[in-house]
Design a protein around this motif. Structure first.
Motif, PDB file in Angstrom:
ATOM      1  N   GLN A 184       0.830  -1.198   0.000  1.00  0.00           N
ATOM      2  CA  GLN A 184       0.000   0.000   0.000  1.00  0.00           C
ATOM      3  C   GLN A 184       0.865   1.250   0.000  1.00  0.00           C
ATOM      4  O   GLN A 184       1.865   1.343   0.707  1.00  0.00           O
ATOM      5  CB  GLN A 184      -0.919  -0.008   1.222  1.00  0.00           C
ATOM      6  CG  GLN A 184      -1.902   1.151   1.263  1.00  0.00           C
ATOM      7  CD  GLN A 184      -2.795   1.085   2.485  1.00  0.00           C
ATOM      8  OE1 GLN A 184      -2.738   0.134   3.262  1.00  0.00           O
ATOM      9  NE2 GLN A 184      -3.615   2.108   2.669  1.00  0.00           N
ATOM     10  N   LEU A 185       0.469   2.233  -0.804  1.00  0.00           N
ATOM     11  CA  LEU A 185       1.169   3.511  -0.873  1.00  0.00           C
ATOM     12  C   LEU A 185       0.926   4.326   0.393  1.00  0.00           C
ATOM     13  O   LEU A 185      -0.199   4.386   0.892  1.00  0.00           O
ATOM     14  CB  LEU A 185       0.677   4.289  -2.093  1.00  0.00           C
ATOM     15  CG  LEU A 185       1.226   5.702  -2.299  1.00  0.00           C
ATOM     16  CD1 LEU A 185       2.702   5.660  -2.658  1.00  0.00           C
ATOM     17  CD2 LEU A 185       0.438   6.428  -3.385  1.00  0.00           C
ATOM     18  N   ASP A 186       1.974   4.971   0.895  1.00  0.00           N
ATOM     19  CA  ASP A 186       1.845   5.869   2.047  1.00  0.00           C
ATOM     20  C   ASP A 186       1.462   7.264   1.541  1.00  0.00           C
ATOM     21  O   ASP A 186       2.264   7.927   0.885  1.00  0.00           O
ATOM     22  CB  ASP A 186       3.168   5.926   2.802  1.00  0.00           C
ATOM     23  CG  ASP A 186       3.090   6.770   4.070  1.00  0.00           C
ATOM     24  OD1 ASP A 186       2.133   7.563   4.215  1.00  0.00           O
ATOM     25  OD2 ASP A 186       3.987   6.650   4.927  1.00  0.00           O
ATOM     26  N   PRO A 187       0.255   7.736   1.828  1.00  0.00           N
ATOM     27  CA  PRO A 187      -0.180   9.050   1.310  1.00  0.00           C
ATOM     28  C   PRO A 187       0.679  10.207   1.809  1.00  0.00           C
ATOM     29  O   PRO A 187       0.881  11.188   1.085  1.00  0.00           O
ATOM     30  CB  PRO A 187      -1.623   9.172   1.827  1.00  0.00           C
ATOM     31  CG  PRO A 187      -2.039   7.779   2.157  1.00  0.00           C
ATOM     32  CD  PRO A 187      -0.810   7.078   2.603  1.00  0.00           C
ATOM     33  N   ASP A 188       1.198  10.109   3.047  1.00  0.00           N
ATOM     34  CA  ASP A 188       2.034  11.184   3.567  1.00  0.00           C
ATOM     35  C   ASP A 188       3.352  11.278   2.802  1.00  0.00           C
ATOM     36  O   ASP A 188       3.929  12.360   2.663  1.00  0.00           O
ATOM     37  CB  ASP A 188       2.302  10.974   5.057  1.00  0.00           C
ATOM     38  CG  ASP A 188       1.052  11.154   5.897  1.00  0.00           C
ATOM     39  OD1 ASP A 188       0.184  11.937   5.485  1.00  0.00           O
ATOM     40  OD2 ASP A 188       0.943  10.502   6.945  1.00  0.00           O
TER      41      ASP A 188
ATOM     42  N   LEU B 111       7.784   5.069   0.506  1.00  0.00           N
ATOM     43  CA  LEU B 111       6.544   5.060  -0.265  1.00  0.00           C
ATOM     44  C   LEU B 111       5.657   3.873   0.113  1.00  0.00           C
ATOM     45  O   LEU B 111       4.451   3.901  -0.106  1.00  0.00           O
ATOM     46  CB  LEU B 111       6.839   5.046  -1.762  1.00  0.00           C
ATOM     47  CG  LEU B 111       7.205   6.400  -2.400  1.00  0.00           C
ATOM     48  CD1 LEU B 111       7.560   6.222  -3.863  1.00  0.00           C
ATOM     49  CD2 LEU B 111       6.078   7.418  -2.250  1.00  0.00           C
ATOM     50  N   PHE B 112       6.262   2.836   0.689  1.00  0.00           N
ATOM     51  CA  PHE B 112       5.492   1.694   1.179  1.00  0.00           C
ATOM     52  C   PHE B 112       5.020   1.985   2.605  1.00  0.00           C
ATOM     53  O   PHE B 112       5.833   2.227   3.503  1.00  0.00           O
ATOM     54  CB  PHE B 112       6.357   0.431   1.201  1.00  0.00           C
ATOM     55  CG  PHE B 112       6.847  -0.003  -0.145  1.00  0.00           C
ATOM     56  CD1 PHE B 112       6.151  -0.937  -0.891  1.00  0.00           C
ATOM     57  CD2 PHE B 112       8.023   0.524  -0.673  1.00  0.00           C
ATOM     58  CE1 PHE B 112       6.614  -1.348  -2.128  1.00  0.00           C
ATOM     59  CE2 PHE B 112       8.494   0.118  -1.910  1.00  0.00           C
ATOM     60  CZ  PHE B 112       7.779  -0.813  -2.645  1.00  0.00           C
ATOM     61  N   LYS B 113       3.725   1.932   2.823  1.00  0.00           N
ATOM     62  CA  LYS B 113       3.169   2.313   4.119  1.00  0.00           C
ATOM     63  C   LYS B 113       3.700   1.443   5.256  1.00  0.00           C
ATOM     64  O   LYS B 113       3.866   1.914   6.383  1.00  0.00           O
ATOM     65  CB  LYS B 113       1.640   2.230   4.073  1.00  0.00           C
ATOM     66  CG  LYS B 113       0.955   2.918   5.243  1.00  0.00           C
ATOM     67  CD  LYS B 113      -0.537   3.042   5.010  1.00  0.00           C
ATOM     68  CE  LYS B 113      -1.193   3.867   6.114  1.00  0.00           C
ATOM     69  NZ  LYS B 113      -2.643   4.044   5.858  1.00  0.00           N
TER      70      LYS B 113
ATOM     71  N   ASP C  33      -5.169  19.213  -4.798  1.00  0.00           N
ATOM     72  CA  ASP C  33      -5.807  19.305  -6.107  1.00  0.00           C
ATOM     73  C   ASP C  33      -5.396  18.144  -6.999  1.00  0.00           C
ATOM     74  O   ASP C  33      -6.180  17.673  -7.830  1.00  0.00           O
ATOM     75  CB  ASP C  33      -5.425  20.629  -6.769  1.00  0.00           C
ATOM     76  CG  ASP C  33      -6.219  20.881  -8.046  1.00  0.00           C
ATOM     77  OD1 ASP C  33      -7.387  20.452  -8.117  1.00  0.00           O
ATOM     78  OD2 ASP C  33      -5.665  21.488  -8.981  1.00  0.00           O
ATOM     79  N   ALA C  34      -4.169  17.638  -6.834  1.00  0.00           N
ATOM     80  CA  ALA C  34      -3.668  16.581  -7.711  1.00  0.00           C
ATOM     81  C   ALA C  34      -4.102  15.190  -7.268  1.00  0.00           C
ATOM     82  O   ALA C  34      -4.368  14.320  -8.109  1.00  0.00           O
ATOM     83  CB  ALA C  34      -2.146  16.643  -7.785  1.00  0.00           C
ATOM     84  N   CYS C  35      -4.181  14.965  -5.955  1.00  0.00           N
ATOM     85  CA  CYS C  35      -4.500  13.629  -5.446  1.00  0.00           C
ATOM     86  C   CYS C  35      -6.007  13.381  -5.458  1.00  0.00           C
ATOM     87  O   CYS C  35      -6.812  14.308  -5.341  1.00  0.00           O
ATOM     88  CB  CYS C  35      -3.972  13.453  -4.021  1.00  0.00           C
ATOM     89  SG  CYS C  35      -2.180  13.443  -3.913  1.00  0.00           S
ATOM     90  N   THR C  36      -6.377  12.123  -5.577  1.00  0.00           N
ATOM     91  CA  THR C  36      -7.788  11.759  -5.544  1.00  0.00           C
ATOM     92  C   THR C  36      -8.335  11.923  -4.132  1.00  0.00           C
ATOM     93  O   THR C  36      -7.574  12.000  -3.161  1.00  0.00           O
ATOM     94  CB  THR C  36      -7.977  10.300  -5.989  1.00  0.00           C
ATOM     95  OG1 THR C  36      -7.222   9.450  -5.113  1.00  0.00           O
ATOM     96  CG2 THR C  36      -7.514  10.099  -7.426  1.00  0.00           C
TER      97      THR C  36
ATOM     98  N   GLN D 123      -6.600  10.137   3.518  1.00  0.00           N
ATOM     99  CA  GLN D 123      -5.649   9.374   4.331  1.00  0.00           C
ATOM    100  C   GLN D 123      -4.444  10.197   4.784  1.00  0.00           C
ATOM    101  O   GLN D 123      -3.681   9.756   5.637  1.00  0.00           O
ATOM    102  CB  GLN D 123      -5.148   8.169   3.528  1.00  0.00           C
ATOM    103  CG  GLN D 123      -6.233   7.193   3.121  1.00  0.00           C
ATOM    104  CD  GLN D 123      -5.661   6.089   2.250  1.00  0.00           C
ATOM    105  OE1 GLN D 123      -4.760   5.347   2.645  1.00  0.00           O
ATOM    106  NE2 GLN D 123      -6.177   5.980   1.028  1.00  0.00           N
ATOM    107  N   ARG D 124      -4.257  11.373   4.194  1.00  0.00           N
ATOM    108  CA  ARG D 124      -3.088  12.177   4.552  1.00  0.00           C
ATOM    109  C   ARG D 124      -3.259  12.812   5.922  1.00  0.00           C
ATOM    110  O   ARG D 124      -4.349  13.200   6.321  1.00  0.00           O
ATOM    111  CB  ARG D 124      -2.838  13.273   3.509  1.00  0.00           C
ATOM    112  CG  ARG D 124      -2.302  12.747   2.189  1.00  0.00           C
ATOM    113  CD  ARG D 124      -1.812  13.861   1.283  1.00  0.00           C
ATOM    114  NE  ARG D 124      -2.886  14.743   0.851  1.00  0.00           N
ATOM    115  CZ  ARG D 124      -3.049  15.991   1.282  1.00  0.00           C
ATOM    116  NH1 ARG D 124      -2.202  16.499   2.164  1.00  0.00           N
ATOM    117  NH2 ARG D 124      -4.040  16.731   0.829  1.00  0.00           N
ATOM    118  N   VAL D 125      -2.136  12.925   6.645  1.00  0.00           N
ATOM    119  CA  VAL D 125      -2.125  13.523   7.981  1.00  0.00           C
ATOM    120  C   VAL D 125      -1.077  14.637   7.987  1.00  0.00           C
ATOM    121  O   VAL D 125      -0.010  14.502   7.390  1.00  0.00           O
ATOM    122  CB  VAL D 125      -1.767  12.477   9.056  1.00  0.00           C
ATOM    123  CG1 VAL D 125      -1.714  13.117  10.439  1.00  0.00           C
ATOM    124  CG2 VAL D 125      -2.762  11.328   9.042  1.00  0.00           C
ATOM    125  N   ASN D 126      -1.355  15.732   8.652  1.00  0.00           N
ATOM    126  CA  ASN D 126      -0.366  16.812   8.770  1.00  0.00           C
ATOM    127  C   ASN D 126       0.725  16.365   9.742  1.00  0.00           C
ATOM    128  O   ASN D 126       0.564  16.407  10.950  1.00  0.00           O
ATOM    129  CB  ASN D 126      -1.035  18.088   9.277  1.00  0.00           C
ATOM    130  CG  ASN D 126      -0.052  19.257   9.331  1.00  0.00           C
ATOM    131  OD1 ASN D 126       1.133  19.100   9.043  1.00  0.00           O
ATOM    132  ND2 ASN D 126      -0.547  20.415   9.701  1.00  0.00           N
TER     133      ASN D 126
END
Length: 636
Positions: free
Chosen positions: A175-179, A196-198, A443-446, A452-455
């Motif tokens: 799985q891709l890591d969104p962060d 890149l791998f979660k 804007d670019a990501c679905t 799933q992204r976290v600050n």
């Protein structure tokens, strides 16, 4: 030098699987084409591929202590192994080889994990303590050599110099890591410990990991510390600092020349690689062979039209020049395969060209990386010095000083820097070191990826260290460069790409004793007025031609912005097509199309975002849909 991999099993009685270990080492054969080694026992499996450089005949790994209870595999070089060996012999230890790695097992017998404090070099090591039933993983202080790890569902610990080894065991999801995607947009590279791998992590530089009875412990054993406002800092003159710096640098280069095979160098037009090569020429009797990169696009070429060190006959160098053209953008796919965590700079392509040209005749090459992080060589040290005093002004006043739309149109990056708040947080650092496309992520990501992204930037441990210490603002920048940009961008690519060609890259400027000395030098002697690396330039005056000592930093850049403007390679066109973008589900096809159109109109501000998208799509093609157990090489 080699590639290492293995597993510590959650079940201490389960045997290591030799067949599986062979698969895990076969996929990294490029890191060590000269040999292989394995150990399988209850609860443990170790594997390695060897690139023989020291003790060509007797240095096969794993290496053991006298009773065979401690075994070690190591990727890297221990430059002070001769001195350590003599010390251990006096203590009564018996050696079976002349390998630098063998000192690790005996030193561990004496001092346990504290043995790391005595190692001077670049390394990623795995040591199995059979009596304690404990796996000990460690990475060198500056993160020159890589080490990745992951836990399978049963709690077993898998590790490897490259993630491909772990994927051969197939213990984790892909799985891709969104962060990490946000990192690519914001910084241009992935920030450790993420990959890149979660489910796969990087062991941080200067850290070790202990795994025992299914439990894992992470600890830091080294960190750089600046003198800051410390009143006990040595009060030396510029001449004293210059002399100390020259002596320590010469020592570092001499140690990095320890090898049983010939050593070459990568040479640019700048002072850093020139200083390394000059010291090599001084320390060796044979002519030093160097490799330099030129470009078909004149604006990127720093070696044509001006002298480089090989043009001065007194140094007796043999220089080889390699030409980079637009056709080499085809190498992006291969560079992502080897980097695994790619960056958006395009530099991996240039490193592939250099490494490919060097390897037919050499296994070892010295480079000048690391000087800028230690000695304020990058332009952002000057830029932050200029802009940070103005950052506290009210925002309306700052907008007025921008001259309306004029400065944003003329220098958009400088205008963005001017408007940022003064605190040195990670977004400001990202802007400083090369622009920040983080605003394009959403804007670019679905929608699925965005949710799933976290600050994760506000609580970065480097910011905590900066707040705790009374360092100058420039020293804070040094710290972020050394702890983030250096290992996650500079040395990550150097190792992965050079080792893809079975070539060991050594970096004397990252000798940890040299780094510690640089940290003690007053910031005012590193950046003096507008002169970057002032004290190092002073130190090199006796050793280099004046025009090289005085030459301003230019830096190696890839023409990836113009590459993206033109006709894309077939693989890139396919990966950025609407059908494949929808299939992977990471990016919105309409946004990608808009970014490409802007790039082709000449708006090059989209370059980082486009490279991030293309790299992630390439990564998915190679590692999510490809790289299955049994794979042994790059899928051309």
């Amino acid at each position: 030098m080699c590639g290492i991999t293995g597993v510590a099993l959650a079940d201490p009685n389960a045997p290591g699987d030799l067949r599986l270990l062979r698969q895990m080492t076969d996929i990294i054969r490029h890191r060590g084409p000269d040999g292989e080694g394995f150990h399988c026992g209850p609860g443990i499996g170790l594997g390695m591929r060897r690139l023989s450089i020291i003790d060509l005949a007797g240095g096969d790994q794993p290496l053991r202590n006298e009773d065979g209870s401690i075994l070690a595999i190591c990727n890297g070089e221990i430059y002070n192994f001769i001195e350590l060996r003599e010390e251990l012999l006096r203590r009564g230890h018996t050696f079976r080889s002349r390998s630098d790695v063998e000192v690790i097992v005996h030193l561990y017998e004496e001092e346990g994990v504290r043995c790391l404090q005595k190692l001077r070099g670049m390394f990623a090591l795995a040591l199995w303590d059979g009596k304690e039933r404990q796996l000990f993983l460690a990475r060198d202080r500056l993160g020159i050599k890589p080490l990745n790890y992951a836990f399978s569902r049963d709690g077993s610990l898998w590790f490897g110099s490259e993630i491909k080894s772990i994927l051969m065991a197939d213990p984790v999801s892909r799985q891709l890591d969104p962060d990490s995607v946000e990192d690519l947009f914001t910084f241009g590279y992935v920030l450790a410990p993420r990959t890149l791998f979660k489910e796969v992590k990087k062991l941080l530089p200067g850290h070790y990991l202990l795994y025992r009875n299914g439990r894992c412990q992470l600890a830091e054993y080294w960190d750089v510390a600046f003198s800051g406002e410390d009143p006990t800092r040595p009060r030396l003159s510029a001449a004293d600092w210059s002399e100390a710096l020259a002596d320590k640098f010469a020592e570092a280069v001499r140690l990095h020349l320890r090898s049983d095979v010939p050593v070459a160098a990568w040479l640019s037009a700048g002072i850093d690689s020139s200083a390394v090569v000059a010291q090599m020429a001084k320390a060796t009797s044979k002519p030093v062979q160097t490799f330099s990169l030129g470009f078909s696009e004149a604006s990127y070429d720093e070696i044509s039209g001006q002298k480089i060190l090989s043009d001065f006959p007194e140094f007796g160098l043999l220089n080889h020049r390699i030409l980079c053209t637009g056709e080499h953008f085809e190498l992006l796919r291969k560079s992502v395969w080897h980097a695994e965590d790619p960056n958006t700079s395009g530099l991996h392509i240039l490193q592939l060209l250099l490494a490919g040209a060097t390897r037919p005749n050499f296994k070892v090459v010295l480079t000048g990386e690391g000087s800028d992080e230690n000695l304020a060589g990058y332009p952002w040290y000057q830029i932050d010095k200029l802009f940070s005093p103005l950052a506290g002004l009210p925002r309306p006043l700052k907008r007025l000083l921008l001259l309306g739309p004029l400065l944003p149109r003329w220098k958009p990056w400088a205008a963005e820097m001017f408007l940022l708040p003064r605190p040195l947080d990670l977004p400001r650092f990202a802007h400083l070191v090369g622009g920040n496309s983080g605003h394009l992520v959403e804007d670019a990501c679905t929608e699925g990826l965005n949710r799933q992204r976290v600050n994760h930037y506000a609580e970065h441990p480097c910011l905590k260290k900066i707040r705790e210490n009374r360092w100058s603002r420039q020293e804070n920048l040094h710290y972020l460069d050394l702890k983030i940009r250096l290992p996650d961008f500079i040395t990550h690519g150097l190792d992965r790409i050079s080792m893809s060609q079975s070539l060991e890259v050594r970096v004397p400027f990252l000798d940890h004793e040299f780094v510690e000395l640089c940290a003690k030098i007053p910031a005012s002697l590193k950046l003096k007025g507008r002169t970057e690396k002032f004290i190092f330039r002073e130190a090199m005056k006796p050793y280099l031609p004046a025009e090289l000592v005085q030459r301003r930093k230019r830096g190696l850049r890839a023409p990836h912005a113009t590459w993206l403007q033109g006709h894309l390679p077939a693989f890139a066109e396919e990966l950025l097509s609407e059908s494949l973008l929808k299939a992977t589900g990471y990016f919105k096809p309409a946004t990608v199309r808009r970014l490409l159109e802007a790039q082709r109109r000449g708006d090059l501000r989209q370059t980082r975002a486009l490279m991030a998208i293309l790299c992630v799509q390439t990564w998915d093609d190679l590692f999510v849909r490809g790289c299955r157990p049994g794979s042994t090489e790059f899928p051309a």
